[in-house]
Design a protein around this motif. Structure first.
Motif, PDB file in Angstrom:
ATOM      1  N   ALA A  51      66.669 -38.216 -12.613  1.00 23.89           N
ATOM      2  CA  ALA A  51      66.705 -39.524 -13.273  1.00 23.89           C
ATOM      3  C   ALA A  51      66.128 -39.470 -14.686  1.00 23.89           C
ATOM      4  O   ALA A  51      66.422 -40.340 -15.510  1.00 23.89           O
ATOM      5  N   ARG A  52      65.344 -38.441 -14.994  1.00 19.81           N
ATOM      6  CA  ARG A  52      64.804 -38.299 -16.357  1.00 19.81           C
ATOM      7  C   ARG A  52      65.921 -38.065 -17.371  1.00 19.81           C
ATOM      8  O   ARG A  52      65.847 -38.530 -18.500  1.00 19.81           O
ATOM      9  N   GLU A  53      66.940 -37.333 -16.982  1.00 20.39           N
ATOM     10  CA  GLU A  53      68.053 -37.031 -17.891  1.00 20.39           C
ATOM     11  C   GLU A  53      69.292 -37.859 -17.597  1.00 20.39           C
ATOM     12  O   GLU A  53      70.150 -37.989 -18.450  1.00 20.39           O
ATOM     13  N   PHE A  54      69.389 -38.371 -16.388  1.00 18.06           N
ATOM     14  CA  PHE A  54      70.566 -39.133 -15.976  1.00 18.06           C
ATOM     15  C   PHE A  54      70.100 -40.503 -15.484  1.00 18.06           C
ATOM     16  O   PHE A  54      69.870 -40.700 -14.288  1.00 18.06           O
ATOM     17  N   PRO A  55      69.928 -41.459 -16.386  1.00 15.26           N
ATOM     18  CA  PRO A  55      69.330 -42.752 -16.046  1.00 15.26           C
ATOM     19  C   PRO A  55      70.089 -43.532 -14.967  1.00 15.26           C
ATOM     20  O   PRO A  55      69.505 -44.374 -14.292  1.00 15.26           O
ATOM     21  N   GLY A  56      71.352 -43.256 -14.759  1.00 20.62           N
ATOM     22  CA  GLY A  56      72.116 -43.943 -13.725  1.00 20.62           C
ATOM     23  C   GLY A  56      71.581 -43.690 -12.321  1.00 20.62           C
ATOM     24  O   GLY A  56      71.817 -44.481 -11.405  1.00 20.62           O
ATOM     25  N   LEU A  57      70.846 -42.605 -12.146  1.00 18.41           N
ATOM     26  CA  LEU A  57      70.281 -42.291 -10.831  1.00 18.41           C
ATOM     27  C   LEU A  57      68.983 -43.038 -10.557  1.00 18.41           C
ATOM     28  O   LEU A  57      68.505 -43.050  -9.420  1.00 18.41           O
ATOM     29  N   ALA A  58      68.414 -43.662 -11.562  1.00 19.20           N
ATOM     30  CA  ALA A  58      67.120 -44.341 -11.411  1.00 19.20           C
ATOM     31  C   ALA A  58      67.171 -45.437 -10.354  1.00 19.20           C
ATOM     32  O   ALA A  58      66.164 -45.705  -9.693  1.00 19.20           O
ATOM     33  N   ARG A  59      68.316 -46.063 -10.160  1.00 22.41           N
ATOM     34  CA  ARG A  59      68.399 -47.148  -9.176  1.00 22.41           C
ATOM     35  C   ARG A  59      68.226 -46.649  -7.744  1.00 22.41           C
ATOM     36  O   ARG A  59      67.877 -47.416  -6.863  1.00 22.41           O
ATOM     37  N   TYR A  60      68.454 -45.354  -7.505  1.00 20.78           N
ATOM     38  CA  TYR A  60      68.282 -44.803  -6.163  1.00 20.78           C
ATOM     39  C   TYR A  60      66.856 -44.319  -5.902  1.00 20.78           C
ATOM     40  O   TYR A  60      66.473 -44.131  -4.751  1.00 20.78           O
ATOM     41  N   VAL A  61      66.086 -44.129  -6.963  1.00 19.45           N
ATOM     42  CA  VAL A  61      64.745 -43.570  -6.822  1.00 19.45           C
ATOM     43  C   VAL A  61      63.854 -44.481  -5.972  1.00 19.45           C
ATOM     44  O   VAL A  61      63.187 -44.016  -5.051  1.00 19.45           O
ATOM     45  N   GLU A  62      63.833 -45.786  -6.261  1.00 22.35           N
ATOM     46  CA  GLU A  62      62.966 -46.695  -5.520  1.00 22.35           C
ATOM     47  C   GLU A  62      63.345 -46.779  -4.049  1.00 22.35           C
ATOM     48  O   GLU A  62      62.473 -46.814  -3.179  1.00 22.35           O
ATOM     49  N   LEU A  63      64.634 -46.812  -3.765  1.00 23.90           N
ATOM     50  CA  LEU A  63      65.095 -46.882  -2.378  1.00 23.90           C
ATOM     51  C   LEU A  63      64.664 -45.650  -1.591  1.00 23.90           C
ATOM     52  O   LEU A  63      64.102 -45.762  -0.496  1.00 23.90           O
ATOM     53  N   VAL A  64      64.888 -44.475  -2.152  1.00 20.10           N
ATOM     54  CA  VAL A  64      64.516 -43.234  -1.476  1.00 20.10           C
ATOM     55  C   VAL A  64      62.994 -43.100  -1.408  1.00 20.10           C
ATOM     56  O   VAL A  64      62.451 -42.646  -0.400  1.00 20.10           O
ATOM     57  N   GLU A  65      62.295 -43.537  -2.458  1.00 17.63           N
ATOM     58  CA  GLU A  65      60.831 -43.465  -2.453  1.00 17.63           C
ATOM     59  C   GLU A  65      60.252 -44.292  -1.308  1.00 17.63           C
ATOM     60  O   GLU A  65      59.358 -43.836  -0.594  1.00 17.63           O
ATOM     61  N   ALA A  66      60.765 -45.495  -1.117  1.00 17.18           N
ATOM     62  CA  ALA A  66      60.257 -46.356  -0.045  1.00 17.18           C
ATOM     63  C   ALA A  66      60.459 -45.701   1.315  1.00 17.18           C
ATOM     64  O   ALA A  66      59.550 -45.678   2.155  1.00 17.18           O
ATOM     65  N   ARG A  67      61.633 -45.139   1.533  1.00 15.13           N
ATOM     66  CA  ARG A  67      61.907 -44.489   2.825  1.00 15.13           C
ATOM     67  C   ARG A  67      61.087 -43.217   2.996  1.00 15.13           C
ATOM     68  O   ARG A  67      60.599 -42.923   4.089  1.00 15.13           O
ATOM     69  N   ALA A  68      60.943 -42.444   1.926  1.00 13.76           N
ATOM     70  CA  ALA A  68      60.175 -41.197   2.013  1.00 13.76           C
ATOM     71  C   ALA A  68      58.703 -41.486   2.289  1.00 13.76           C
ATOM     72  O   ALA A  68      58.074 -40.809   3.108  1.00 13.76           O
ATOM     73  N   MET A  69      58.150 -42.480   1.628  1.00 11.48           N
ATOM     74  CA  MET A  69      56.744 -42.817   1.856  1.00 11.48           C
ATOM     75  C   MET A  69      56.536 -43.374   3.258  1.00 11.48           C
ATOM     76  O   MET A  69      55.531 -43.088   3.904  1.00 11.48           O
ATOM     77  N   ARG A  70      57.487 -44.154   3.745  1.00  7.84           N
ATOM     78  CA  ARG A  70      57.398 -44.677   5.109  1.00  7.84           C
ATOM     79  C   ARG A  70      57.437 -43.527   6.114  1.00  7.84           C
ATOM     80  O   ARG A  70      56.664 -43.496   7.079  1.00  7.84           O
ATOM     81  N   ALA A  71      58.312 -42.554   5.891  1.00  6.89           N
ATOM     82  CA  ALA A  71      58.391 -41.394   6.788  1.00  6.89           C
ATOM     83  C   ALA A  71      57.106 -40.575   6.725  1.00  6.89           C
ATOM     84  O   ALA A  71      56.618 -40.093   7.754  1.00  6.89           O
ATOM     85  N   ALA A  72      56.542 -40.428   5.526  1.00  7.91           N
ATOM     86  CA  ALA A  72      55.286 -39.687   5.384  1.00  7.91           C
ATOM     87  C   ALA A  72      54.157 -40.407   6.112  1.00  7.91           C
ATOM     88  O   ALA A  72      53.337 -39.773   6.786  1.00  7.91           O
TER      89      ALA A  72
END
Length: 135
Positions: A51-72
């Motif tokens: 997402a640092r170089e491809f800003p279009g991917l930034a919208r997926y970061v929060e969704l995956v972060e929430a799920r990853a933190m919940r799994a952790a």
């Protein structure tokens, strides 16, 4: 007036490096979604890098972060889950040593063994991180 070599290579080279590192993290994370290991956290890490170089991917970061933190957090939510996850990490490390040492096992070599050992070490590290984050 001299010619400066390498001017203009910085941004494309950086983009290629970000794509390579982020792509590897993302692909390994996707593989670890079905294999033993911290798949969602690596998918999250890969998306953050990309997402640092491809800003279009930034919208997926929060969704995956929430799920990853919940799994952790789920992995250390009870003593039984924590013990089970720690046991899996130890089994991965022991299995990696066995795969490296015993030639009678299928795909027996140190590349297979070291991958299993690395998965176990990463899992143990992420368990420690999750436990400290929860407490």
């Amino acid at each position: 007036m001299g010619v400066r070599i390498g001017m203009g290579y910085g941004k494309p080279l950086r983009r290629v490096l970000v794509l390579a590192v982020g792509g590897v993290l993302l692909l390994v994370g996707v593989a670890l979604l079905v294999l033993p290991g911290p798949g969602l956290l690596l998918v999250f890490a890969g998306l953050v890098v990309l997402a640092r170089e491809f800003p279009g991917l930034a919208r997926y970061v929060e969704l995956v972060e929430a799920r990853a933190m919940r799994a952790a957090e789920d992995s250390v939510s009870s003593p039984w889950r924590l013990a089970g996850s720690a046991l899996v990490a130890l089994v991965l490390i022991a299995g990696g040593v066995m795969w490296g040492l015993l030639s009678d096992l299928p795909f027996s070599n140190w590349s297979t063994g070291s991958a299993l050992i690395a998965s176990g070490v990463v899992l143990a590290g992420l368990l420690c991180w999750s436990y400290r984050r929860m407490r």
